[in-house]
Design an enzyme around this catalytic site. Structure first.
Site, short mmCIF file in Angstrom:
data_model
loop_
_atom_site.label_atom_id
_atom_site.label_comp_id
_atom_site.label_asym_id
_atom_site.label_seq_id
_atom_site.Cartn_x
_atom_site.Cartn_y
_atom_site.Cartn_z
CD GLU A 192 -78.89 -26.11 -38.46
OE1 GLU A 192 -79.35 -24.12 -38.30
OE2 GLU A 192 -79.02 -26.51 -37.45
CG ASP B 92 -85.07 -23.31 -45.61
OD1 ASP B 92 -85.18 -23.37 -44.35
OD2 ASP B 92 -85.73 -23.60 -46.71
CG ASP C 283 -85.36 -29.67 -32.31
OD1 ASP C 283 -86.43 -28.40 -32.02
OD2 ASP C 283 -84.95 -30.31 -31.04
N PRO D 259 -94.58 -25.43 -33.96
CG PRO D 259 -95.93 -27.52 -34.92
CD PRO D 259 -95.26 -26.76 -33.69
#
Length: 225
Positions: free
Chosen positions: A94, A127, A145, A150
């Site tokens: 995260e 990241d 998620d 996309p």
């Protein structure tokens, strides 16, 4: 009589490394907003649970598979994975420190406290695009998620994750026969084609009907053995 609607209440607002992130409560729901874009809330979670279950099923009984979750969100995917004793180590990547904090000692702990206490769980503040390109670790399943899909990314930087080089990086962190599962707010036949062009096999899409509009979707592909 005039209908009375709940007004969202901002619980926290922070400037993160990728812009503004907001946690708010709307009635009984908790919502995450990034740069003014609604990301997710605690209203349902069926498609987030499907994301994890579909990946687990595609692994076809592999013992104690290692799971990489891209994005902590409101915690539905993590909580569901941790509730399944068949998973081995569960790593969550995260990039927003605010989101991690809301889970560790904030309102979202009501969803994820048990999962965070699970010894199989670890949280990596990074990241995801950078992580899949640089990590030396490998996993049996990667569940993404981090965007609305996309074709509807939270930031432009995330676009690269669904391009050929990004999908190749996702495949790199998967063991042979490993599964990539990607959450989307709508089915994307174009992305199915991208997965096949990137070398993934057994590409398919599972849909979850929603109250209004197009269904949520989970796109799946398997790295060749």
């Amino acid at each position: 009589m005039t209908a009375v609607y709940d007004t969202p209440v901002v619980l926290d607002r922070r400037d993160g490394p990728y812009g503004e992130v907001v946690l708010r409560r709307h009635g009984a729901l908790l919502q995450i907003i990034a740069n003014g874009c609604f990301l997710m809330d605690t209203s349902d979670g069926r498609s987030e649970r499907l994301l994890v279950d579909a990946a687990r099923t595609a692994l076809d009984g592999r013992p104690e598979p290692k799971l990489l979750l891209g994005g902590l969100g409101v915690g539905f995917s993590l909580a569901h994975a941790a509730a399944d004793p068949r998973w081995g180590r569960i790593t969550v990547v995260e990039r927003e420190p605010a989101v991690i904090g809301w889970h560790r000692d904030g309102p979202l702990a009501e969803v994820s406290a048990g999962a965070l206490a699970d010894p199989r769980t670890s949280i990596v503040e990074a990241d995801l695009v950078t992580y899949v390109n640089e990590t030396s670790d490998t996993f049996d399943a990667l569940c993404l998620d981090i965007d609305n899909g996309p074709g509807w990314t939270v930031t432009e930087d995330n676009d690269s994750l669904y391009a050929p080089a990004g999908l190749a990086a996702c495949a790199r962190v998967l063991r042979p026969g490993g599964v990539l599962a990607v959450w989307s707010a709508e089915p994307s036949p174009e992305f199915e084609g991208s997965l096949r062009n990137a070398g993934f096999q057994q590409v398919r899409t599972e849909e979850v009907p929603v109250a209004r509009g197009v269904p949520d979707a989970v796109h799946l592909g398997v790295r060749p053995g």
